[in-house]
Each structure stands twice: as structure tokens, then as C-alpha cells.
Design an enzyme around this catalytic site. Sequence first.
Site, PDB file in Angstrom:
ATOM      1  N   TYR A  54       0.816  -1.204   0.000  1.00  0.00           N
ATOM      2  CA  TYR A  54       0.000   0.000   0.000  1.00  0.00           C
ATOM      3  C   TYR A  54       0.853   1.259   0.000  1.00  0.00           C
ATOM      4  O   TYR A  54       0.445   2.295  -0.537  1.00  0.00           O
ATOM      5  CB  TYR A  54      -0.938   0.001   1.207  1.00  0.00           C
ATOM      6  N   GLU A  76      15.845  -1.055   2.493  1.00  0.00           N
ATOM      7  CA  GLU A  76      16.054  -2.065   1.471  1.00  0.00           C
ATOM      8  C   GLU A  76      17.518  -2.477   1.385  1.00  0.00           C
ATOM      9  O   GLU A  76      18.413  -1.693   1.715  1.00  0.00           O
ATOM     10  CB  GLU A  76      15.570  -1.551   0.109  1.00  0.00           C
ATOM     11  N   ASP A 112      16.681   2.784   8.563  1.00  0.00           N
ATOM     12  CA  ASP A 112      15.810   2.118   9.520  1.00  0.00           C
ATOM     13  C   ASP A 112      14.902   3.166  10.157  1.00  0.00           C
ATOM     14  O   ASP A 112      15.341   3.951  11.002  1.00  0.00           O
ATOM     15  CB  ASP A 112      16.652   1.411  10.585  1.00  0.00           C
ATOM     16  N   ALA A 113      13.646   3.179   9.754  1.00  0.00           N
ATOM     17  CA  ALA A 113      12.713   4.202  10.232  1.00  0.00           C
ATOM     18  C   ALA A 113      12.402   4.046  11.707  1.00  0.00           C
ATOM     19  O   ALA A 113      11.912   4.990  12.341  1.00  0.00           O
ATOM     20  CB  ALA A 113      11.411   4.142   9.423  1.00  0.00           C
ATOM     21  N   ALA A 141       6.002  -2.086   7.630  1.00  0.00           N
ATOM     22  CA  ALA A 141       5.769  -3.484   8.015  1.00  0.00           C
ATOM     23  C   ALA A 141       7.122  -4.139   8.199  1.00  0.00           C
ATOM     24  O   ALA A 141       7.969  -4.110   7.303  1.00  0.00           O
ATOM     25  CB  ALA A 141       4.967  -4.216   6.940  1.00  0.00           C
ATOM     26  N   TYR A 238      -6.193 -13.355  12.536  1.00  0.00           N
ATOM     27  CA  TYR A 238      -5.850 -11.965  12.222  1.00  0.00           C
ATOM     28  C   TYR A 238      -6.463 -11.014  13.246  1.00  0.00           C
ATOM     29  O   TYR A 238      -5.815 -10.623  14.204  1.00  0.00           O
ATOM     30  CB  TYR A 238      -6.270 -11.581  10.802  1.00  0.00           C
ATOM     31  N   VAL A 277      -2.602  -8.741  -2.180  1.00  0.00           N
ATOM     32  CA  VAL A 277      -1.449  -9.642  -2.197  1.00  0.00           C
ATOM     33  C   VAL A 277      -0.215  -8.793  -1.935  1.00  0.00           C
ATOM     34  O   VAL A 277       0.179  -7.969  -2.751  1.00  0.00           O
ATOM     35  CB  VAL A 277      -1.316 -10.377  -3.535  1.00  0.00           C
ATOM     36  N   THR A 278       0.374  -8.963  -0.770  1.00  0.00           N
ATOM     37  CA  THR A 278       1.585  -8.241  -0.401  1.00  0.00           C
ATOM     38  C   THR A 278       2.586  -9.234   0.180  1.00  0.00           C
ATOM     39  O   THR A 278       2.247 -10.372   0.497  1.00  0.00           O
ATOM     40  CB  THR A 278       1.300  -7.147   0.647  1.00  0.00           C
TER      41      THR A 278
END
Length: 406
Positions: A54, A76, A112-113, A141, A238, A277-278
Amino acid sequence: MSLRQIDPKQRGFLIVNSHPTGSAETVTRMWDKIPARTDGSSPVVLLLGHSAGYGLATLLTGLRRHGIRGVGVAYEGAETERRTATAGWYRTAAAARLAAEVGSDFVFVNTDAFSEKGKAEVLDLVKERFGTVDYLIYSLAAPRRTDPVTGTVHHSVIKPLGQPYQAPALDFSDGTAKVSSIRLEPATEDETYATEQVMGGADWQLWVEALAERSLLADRFTTVALTYIGSELTAPVYRQGTIGAAKKHLENTAGDLNDTVLADGQRAFTVVAGAAVTQASSAIPSIALYTAFLHTVLGDRFRTTAQQAEDLWDQLTGTAPLVTDEQGRIRLDGWELDPKVQDQVRELWADPQAGLASAPAGAAWFMSQLRDLYGWGLDGIDYDQPDQTTVAWPTPQKSGVAQSHE
């Protein structure tokens, strides 16, 4: 520069390498499906978690439709001798090119947030380049988070609460779709707390507080964090499980921010998105099978992340009225939770073996969407040819247009 012959490394839902051209192409194809710009507002946006799911959809939709400026943050991995860079690395480079094409001053930071150092780096950049922030989009996430005060490393878990969970699941372990059964033992109190600390609102609140302390909040500042409710079919693992406890913490944080940190005219919301789909969703037991069945029922009516992001931006910018529930959450998931849709999904779920056998296209679609995330399986790309794996992280020019440096 490095040309390599790359073959997908995959086991079930686990894909450990990416295709640079394919990863970039997924961004381009999403971009091409987004309707062109509709206003000239060009707000300043701080987007935490811009490189996937998202977050990526919100970035591209904001750039193409609303001319957003600002900073995107992701964490990343670069290319190594043994492995390509992560798909998010290649997607970021592609997104930067598109931002430059439309003349947007959007800067991408790889850090790194969760860390104090990462926050300081990003906030210094925001202050120097943009002054104040109109929107903070929180779409991070991660499997773990280090508490910046105590130094404790919290690890999230995907478990039910109170009692074991047993349910059908989509299984691609041998390369073909089948239905298996999974069983999860309930989480401990410590595991639940750790999951809340990773996936709840603690870090979101730290970001908003840090922006406020530096006077970086615009007068009409709005912040949103992504959440999910989903179907009663997956609720035990969930919404009623450890992830759900974290999401409730996130939702409570929105209220705390509105009551304590934000001034009049400033707003904090959680946004309930629909299924997608993630990389994260593929790791949650039963969610893959549920999503496959949902797509079987909806077909072309299944709303993509970009379509949902378009709805979100329209609501945030006032192009469309806010759609909120009694808890004040922005709702984007009406298409998924429509009772008629859920009734049809429930019929497939009641006998999942027969449901998969009668409609295997849903499972094939899920796997193809998952492979797309890593740049694999796209039509028009020759995977038999070596690809350029050395792609630089985009860095900003003084004029504000992103460029790449080797």
C-alpha cells in the site's frame, strides 16, 4: 555495473531474489493504470514504507494524481556478490524516475525508520528541503523493532489469542496449488506485547511527536496509518489474534494523537484497507487461501492497492467525502466486506478442497501476483537474458529532481 543471468529462487511463498527489470516494470505498469493528475495542490508528504504494498501504491497515486512532494522512507538491501538487491530497491529507483518525469521534488531515503538515527536523518531533510509536512503516511511493516528508549528488540508473531487455531491454508510447497491444514498455538502475553510494539502505534506516535517537537507539522496536517479488519473467516488468526491486538493498539494511538499531540485543524486516522497480495499478507496462514477465494468471487471487481490508494487520496484531499465508521476509521474495504461477496467466499471456504478444485484460477492469480512483487513472471520480459543488477539508490539534485549516482 553488473550483468547477471538471474533465475528465481523460490520455495512455496518464499521468494528470496528479485529481477531488476521485472521489479521496475511492476512500478511502470501500476503507474500507467493510475488516472492522470486531477488537481494542482502538490502537498508535502512524508511516506514511511514507500517501497512495497500500500505504501508504494500511495506513493505512485499521490505523484500521478496530486503532484505530491516530499520524502519516502524504506529499508532495502543493496546488491551483494551472492544476491540481487531487494525488489523494493529496484522499485524505488523506478519510482524515482517517474517522479522526475512529472517534475516532483520527492526524495528517497534508505534507513531504519524505527531508529533514532533514521528519524533524525529524515527530519533534518524535511526541515531543510520542505519546511513543514502536510501528510504523514505510515505504512511500515517489519518482523521486529528495537525500542529506542530501552534497546529491547521486539519480535512480532502471528498467533491466535486464547486458544489454538486450526484452519485450511493455500499450499504451494511442491509448486502446485493445494489445500493443507495449519495449526497455531496461542500466543503468550509477552509475544502479544512484542507484536504490539512492532506492529502497533508506538513508532507512529514517536514520528508524529518528533515532527511536532521540530515544528514541522503544517496547520492542516493529517496523518494516517494503514490497518486491516478482514473477514470473520480469518478473524481468529488476524483480527482476534496477535496482529489484531497490534492493529487495535494502532487504532487507539490515532485517538491519543488527536487528544494530545495534534492541534485544532490537525488530524490522525487509521485507514482500513481491503485485502491485497503483499509480501506481508503471504506470510499469514489462511490469508492466501482467503484472498484467492475472494478474487475468485470478485474477478475484475477486486480492487487493487492503487485503486484503494486513489480512494484514500480523494478522501484526504477533499475530492471525495471521508468515509468513516463509528470508531472514526477511514474505510476503503466496503467492496471486500459486502455481505453478498462474503457469502460466496464462505461457500468456497466451507469445503476448501472442492472450492479450489472448482476454481483454481484464484490460487494461480495469487501466486502470479506474489511473483510480480519480485519482478518474476511478467509478460514481455526475456528472463533468459542477463539483466543489469547494479542499480543505484536515487539521490536528490539541488534543484529537487532525483537522479542516480553509481
